[in-house]
Design an enzyme around this catalytic site. Structure first.
Site, short mmCIF file in Angstrom:
data_model
loop_
_atom_site.label_atom_id
_atom_site.label_comp_id
_atom_site.label_asym_id
_atom_site.label_seq_id
_atom_site.Cartn_x
_atom_site.Cartn_y
_atom_site.Cartn_z
N HIS A 54 -7.12 -40.06 35.33
CA HIS A 54 -6.77 -41.75 35.30
C HIS A 54 -5.30 -41.87 34.93
CE1 HIS A 54 -11.22 -43.01 34.84
NE2 HIS A 54 -11.10 -42.18 35.58
N ASN A 55 -4.71 -41.02 34.02
CA ASN A 55 -3.33 -41.34 33.55
C ASN A 55 -2.26 -40.54 33.97
OD1 ASN A 55 -5.64 -41.21 30.58
ND2 ASN A 55 -5.05 -43.17 31.50
N ASP B 110 5.05 -27.10 16.11
CA ASP B 110 5.99 -27.18 14.53
C ASP B 110 5.16 -26.05 14.04
OD1 ASP B 110 3.41 -28.17 13.78
OD2 ASP B 110 4.29 -29.93 12.80
N HIS B 111 5.36 -25.82 12.46
CA HIS B 111 4.86 -24.92 11.75
C HIS B 111 3.36 -24.67 11.64
CE1 HIS B 111 5.99 -28.30 9.49
NE2 HIS B 111 4.73 -28.11 8.73
N CYS C 141 0.80 -29.29 16.96
CA CYS C 141 1.38 -29.59 15.80
C CYS C 141 -0.06 -29.51 14.93
CB CYS C 141 2.01 -30.81 15.53
SG CYS C 141 1.08 -32.38 15.79
N GLY C 142 -0.10 -30.16 13.65
CA GLY C 142 -1.48 -30.06 12.87
C GLY C 142 -2.35 -30.70 13.38
N THR C 143 -2.06 -32.30 13.91
CA THR C 143 -3.21 -32.80 14.88
C THR C 143 -2.87 -33.02 15.97
OG1 THR C 143 -1.82 -34.79 14.03
CG2 THR C 143 -3.63 -34.33 12.48
N GLY C 144 -1.83 -32.88 16.45
CA GLY C 144 -1.23 -33.24 17.71
C GLY C 144 -0.75 -34.45 17.74
N ARG D 272 -4.69 -27.13 13.53
CA ARG D 272 -5.43 -27.12 12.20
C ARG D 272 -6.96 -27.75 12.36
NH1 ARG D 272 -0.91 -29.77 8.49
NH2 ARG D 272 0.29 -27.49 7.71
N ARG E 291 -6.46 -46.55 42.51
CA ARG E 291 -6.23 -47.70 41.67
C ARG E 291 -5.57 -47.21 40.29
NH1 ARG E 291 -11.33 -45.53 40.63
NH2 ARG E 291 -11.93 -45.33 38.35
N HIS E 292 -5.64 -45.83 40.14
CA HIS E 292 -4.72 -45.43 38.89
C HIS E 292 -3.45 -45.57 39.06
CE1 HIS E 292 -8.93 -44.62 37.34
NE2 HIS E 292 -9.12 -43.49 38.37
N GLY F 223 1.45 -36.37 16.01
CA GLY F 223 2.87 -36.82 15.74
C GLY F 223 3.71 -36.12 17.14
N ARG G 82 -1.67 -48.74 38.12
CA ARG G 82 -1.71 -48.60 36.37
C ARG G 82 -0.64 -47.67 35.78
NH1 ARG G 82 -8.08 -48.50 37.05
NH2 ARG G 82 -8.33 -50.47 37.74
C1 RB5 Z 1 3.01 -31.32 9.36
O1 RB5 Z 1 2.55 -31.16 8.20
C2 RB5 Z 1 1.82 -32.11 10.15
O2 RB5 Z 1 2.45 -33.43 9.77
C3 RB5 Z 1 2.37 -32.17 11.61
O3 RB5 Z 1 2.02 -30.84 12.17
C4 RB5 Z 1 1.64 -33.07 12.57
O4 RB5 Z 1 0.25 -33.11 12.37
C5 RB5 Z 1 2.03 -34.45 12.50
O5 RB5 Z 1 1.39 -35.24 13.33
#
Ligand code: RB5
Length: 147
Positions: free
Chosen positions: A98-99, A8-9, A65-68, A109, A132-133, A70, A136
């Site tokens: 494992h997964n 995303d942005h 994304c910002g955190t990964g 970010r 074993r994985h 979402g 699962r």
């Molecule tokens: C965008 O502001 C932010 O919500 C998105 O990049 C992400 O971090 C969501 O999980």
């Protein structure tokens, strides 16, 4: 390997850099967008990469994304996708071993480009452990049939 990538942005700048990084490693990279850092909704781009992986057009997906977070939540709504939000390389290796994770979601970010490159290295270098994985992971697919 064939790798589909999108952001995303908030992840755009790192996504651009990671396209070059992956190409430099010799991977066949499909950049599914966006083309600029204008504001977009992460589920739209998570779906593009998830469908490419689930449909067999890509071996692995990378989403930034910002955190990964979402991106992982959204990508995991597509059947066959095991998306993991990773902030350290050893977890990337374990998510593969494992997964059998097939989509890697990254923070643009809160994690540096260099650390995300190391995470990608560990993710792409580690095979699924099977054994074993495997049972699962099969149970994860069973959950999709119970929806
Ligand atoms: C965008 O502001 C932010 O919500 C998105 O990049 C992400 O971090 C969501 O999980």
């Amino acid at each position: 390997m064939r790798v589909s990538i999108a952001s995303d942005h908030a992840g755009f700048e790192q996504k651009q850099a990671l396209v070059g990084y992956l190409e430099g490693l010799g991977h066949d990279v499909a950049d599914l967008g966006p083309a600029d850092d204008g504001r977009v909704d992460y589920p739209d781009y998570a779906e593009k990469v998830a469908r490419a992986v689930a449909g067999g057009q890509a071996d692995f997906g990378v989403l930034v994304c910002g955190t990964g977070i979402g991106m992982a939540v959204a990508a995991n709504k597509v059947d066959g996708i095991r998306a993991v939000n990773i902030v350290r390389p050893d977890f990337a290796a374990l998510a593969r071993e494992h997964n059998d994770a097939n989509v890697l979601t990254l923070s643009g970010r809160f994690v540096s480009l260099e650390e995300n490159e190391a995470i990608i290295d560990a993710f792409l270098a580690t095979p699924f452990g099977g054994g074993r994985h495997a049972g699962r992971v099969a149970k994860i697919h069973d959950l999709e049939r119970k929806r």
